[in-house]
Write an enzyme that holds these catalytic residues in place. Structure first.
Site: not given
Ligand code: MIC
Ligand code: SF4
Length: 762
Positions: A101-102, A166, A456, A650, A652
């Site tokens: 998805d990312h 995640d 976010r 995140s 990550r």
């Molecule tokens: C996000 O919303 O910041 C992400 C991208 O989904 C991350 C995960 C990632 O950095 O791969 C998260 O929320 O953990």
């Molecule tokens: Fe994807 Fe993270 Fe955004 Fe949700 S918050 S849509 S998991 S990047």
């Protein structure tokens, strides 16, 4: 449900087994606690590795749990799977899924964007697909949907426990699951069959009274909670929602609230099982699970005594009256900077925000339910009938959360309603929410405001432009702003001038909780693992995107002496500052290449910007990743200092693996975000906090740092950090750690994975 592959949904047998544990253990839990239990306590206890002796001390004990499932998304799964491969197992020990998805970039619309993603990301998808097949994991193809939406639709169940790589994994709390976001190394623990260790969370109760109405929606509940608790107020806590207001929320509305609990640092958030959750389970084809949950409903809520006197059971209780709750926007740059819509125009003026918005984005894992979309479609139909469309200059984008939602809202004409007022429908993927947005209309440095129904809004998060001001709101508020074009538009009072010059007031949005004719599963987007796990894992030769991992070297006490300061971060330093997303997502499976972004967004307390000085080479100016690489190649290790809530955002683990890879031995901060602190520990980096936050000021650019007391490292032991300044004078201060005995073993082994490997004789 029975006609689905067992890996495509949660089988009833797994749920039944989980509930049998509640029968057996809840009485024991009441005995051990000597009191009534909250919902989170019941779920945690039912999943404890050692219910007879496992620690119960909130905020103190580290306790082992046995989650029912693991979910991973493509941007974090790569590193998790690479680590899993090092552990030498044949098959995952618990049901596990991978979701693509990312990595799909949003540009012109779903079909073409998906096609390009399939080409550009082929080696990553091939790797994840072959690894899923090889190790027995369910694989959701690109276009299948965003991890959290797919999980709530297919896998989540009341009273279950899962971890996901995640931070928005808590979305599944909407159906009553304790779902926790973790780094990939934590997922590996569970995938290899080990218990998963967590500091017993504190509990925050949120009592909801009244009912939502008019323009206010579930999103506004969490925006309010974020305002009250701030971005670190939920750290180390599970947030439990209850009260009559909770019963008035749909399951997906509850999911939105739990999802964004990540924004206040909460470990997770959870709602008790109720009729709305039963309706959702049935509507998504899981009647059997609904029946099982109904039969076990007494386990899937807190005990009556808790609801009668919440203040005696939770560490903190917040009360929100939904009858008086106003729609809100939060932002820019932080999810706790709240503005009620009635005050937004005044804030636009006093803060100097742009009057006009340049884009409005609806959807994401947070807000793309059938209910959300029917509510905004009702506005779109009214707008169309009254001569309104998305205002001039406003890009209007929709991201469905899953193929199932997309197919259903397309079938029911809702996408057409939105397209009729100018919406572009993007792929069922994260897209602009994670900086995967090829934005043609705005250039870097252009100051502009956008409003999204995402979660976010850190700088550069959506389009990579530091000058874009991101505001988060409900889908309804977002669409109203799209129609008016004004950031300060209050849909409850203001009017919009239509094409005939008439002043139009928007009606209150109305929607449907669930599709009257059921969900449409849409295209085939799931690949089940084949029986017998024998295929090869495909890692393209010479790939710039995937690199097999080398284990890190063990730590020794003398490694923590004479270290220069790589970075002293000033102010907010989220995981996006430490390991940026957007274009860097392409290197999530290649530790060396992604380390090219290390601390790229951090602000140095010494230079006041994102430049570093090589203090070992005449203060030469360079970027942080360049300095980190340079020192590493010269065999020089280093230390990093930080401010409050370091690593917010995140899950990550790249934000921990990259510093480790480049020789950062310790990270010393005023406070950590939970997942980041654990990720550092997992990778063998010493994570310390200043005993006295004022000691942050003592750290100078040319210091050499030694950490004393390391050889005696023990749970609760205090360390002394010694700073030798350039003029030879020495300052020292006390620092604390939260390492448990097991985590201390990880540190000495060099990483948690090294310990798994040595235990497995790998
Ligand atoms: C996000 O919303 O910041 C992400 C991208 O989904 C991350 C995960 C990632 O950095 O791969 C998260 O929320 O953990
Ligand atoms: Fe994807 Fe993270 Fe955004 Fe949700 S918050 S849509 S998991 S990047």
């Amino acid at each position: 449900m029975s006609d689905r592959h067992p890996a495509a949904s949660t089988p009833a047998s797994l749920v039944q087994a989980a509930y049998a544990k509640f029968d057996e253990r809840v009485p024991l839990a009441r005995e051990r606690y000597g009191r009534a239990l909250t919902l989170a306590e019941k779920i945690l206890f039912a999943h404890m590795d050692d219910p007879a002796d496992g620690g119960l001390g909130r905020g103190e004990d580290y306790t082992d749990y046995r989650p029912d499932r693991v979910a991973m998304q493509d941007a974090t799964a790569q590193m998790a799977v690479l680590q899993f491969m090092l552990a030498g197992k044949d098959e995952v020990a618990v049901p596990t899924t991978v979701h693509c998805d990312h990595l799909i970039q949003a540009h012109t619309g779903a079909d073409s964007d998906l096609k390009i993603a399939n080409e550009n990301n082929r080696e990553v998808y091939d790797f994840l697909r072959s690894a899923s097949d090889r190790y027995g994991m369910g694989f959701w193809k690109p276009g299948g949907g965003i991890i959290h939406q797919v999980v709530i639709e297919q896998y989540a169940f009341p009273g279950g426990m899962m971890i996901g790589t995640d931070s928005h994994t808590p979305n599944a709390g909407g159906v009553g699951m304790v779902a926790i976001g973790v780094g990939g190394a934590d997922a590996v623990d569970v995938m290899v069959g080990m218990p998963w260790n967590l500091k017993v969370p504190k509990l925050i109760g949120v009592e909801l009274t009244g009912t939502l109405s008019g323009w206010t929606s579930a999103k506004d509940v969490i925006l309010k909670v974020a305002e009250i608790l701030t971005v670190k107020g939920g750290t180390g806590a599970i947030v439990e929602y209850f009260g009559p207001g909770a019963l008035s929320l749909s399951a997906t509305g509850k999911g939105t609230i739990c999802n964004m609990g990540a924004e206040i640092g909460a470990t997770t958030s959870v709602f008790a099982y109720d009729d709305a959750i039963a309706r959702y389970l049935k509507s998504t084809g899981r009647e059997e699970l609904a029946d099982l949950a109904t039969a076990n409903a007494h386990h899937l809520r807190a005990d009556d005594d808790v609801y009668a006197d919440p203040d005696s059971y939770y560490d903190q209780v917040i009360r929100i009256d939904l009858d008086t709750l106003e729609p809100h926007l939060v932002g820019p740059h932080s999810p706790d900077k709240a503005h009620p819509v009635s005050r937004m125009q005044a804030d636009v003026e006093s803060e100097g925000y742009p009057e006009r918005v340049s884009a409005a984005l609806v959807g994401s894992c947070t807000n793309s339910s059938y209910e959300d979309i029917t509510r905004v479609a009702s506005l779109a139909r009214f707008a169309k009938a009254n001569g309104l469309t998305a205002a001039e200059g406003v890009e209007f984008l929709i991201t469905p959360g899953s193929e199932q939602v997309r197919a259903t809202i397309e079938r029911d004409g809702l996408l057409a309603d939105l397209e009729a007022i100018g919406a572009t429908v993007l792929a069922n993927a994260c897209g602009p929410c994670i900086g995967q947005w090829k934005r043609d209309t705005v250039s870097k440095g252009d100051v502009n405001a956008i409003v999204t129904s995402y979660n976010r809004n850190f700088p550069k998060r959506n389009d990579g432009n530091p000058a874009t001001l991101g505001f988060v709101a409900s889908p309804e508020t977002t669409v109203a702003i799209a129609l008016s074009g004004r950031l300060g538009f209050d849909p409850t009072r203001d009017t919009i001038t239509n094409d005939k010059g008439e002043e139009i007031s928007l009606p209150e949005p109305v929607g449907l909780e669930l599709p009257p004719s059921g969900f449409d599963a849409g295209a085939e987007v799931f690949a089940a693992p084949s029986e017998g796990a024998s295929g090869e894992v495909v890692i393209a030769e010479g790939s710039e995107r995937l690199q097999a991992l080398e284990p890190f070297a063990p730590n020794a006490p003398e490694d923590l002496e004479g270290l220069p300061v790589l970075l002293k971060a000033k102010g907010k330093c989220t995981t996006d500052h430490i390991s940026m997303a957007g274009p860097w997502l392409r290197f999530r499976g290649h530790l060396e290449n992604i380390s090219g972004n290390l601390y790229l967004g951090a602000i140095s307390a010494f230079t006041g910007d994102s430049n570093a000085h090589d203090v070992l080479d005449g203060d030469k100016v360079m970027s942080f990743p360049d300095l980190a690489k340079r020192w590493n190649e010269q065999g020089i290790d280093s230390v990093v200092f930080g401010d409050e809530n370091l690593g917010e955002g995140s899950s990550r683990e790249h934000a921990a693996m990259e510093p480790r890879f480049r020789g950062v031995r310790a990270v010393i901060v005023r406070s950590f975000a939970r997942i980041h602190e654990t990720n550092l520990k997992k990778q063998g980096v010493l994570a310390l906090t200043f005993e006295d936050p004022a000691d942050y000021e003592k750290v100078q650019e040319h210091d050499r740092v030694a950490i004393r007391g390391i050889a005696e490292l023990a749970p609760g032991s205090q360390l002394t950090v010694e700073l030798t300044h350039r003029d030879g004078s020495v300052d020292s201060f006390k620092a604390n750690h939260t390492l448990s005995p097991e985590q201390i073993d990880w540190f000495w082994a060099g990483s948690a994975l090294n310990l798994i490997r040595s235990n497995a004789g790998a």
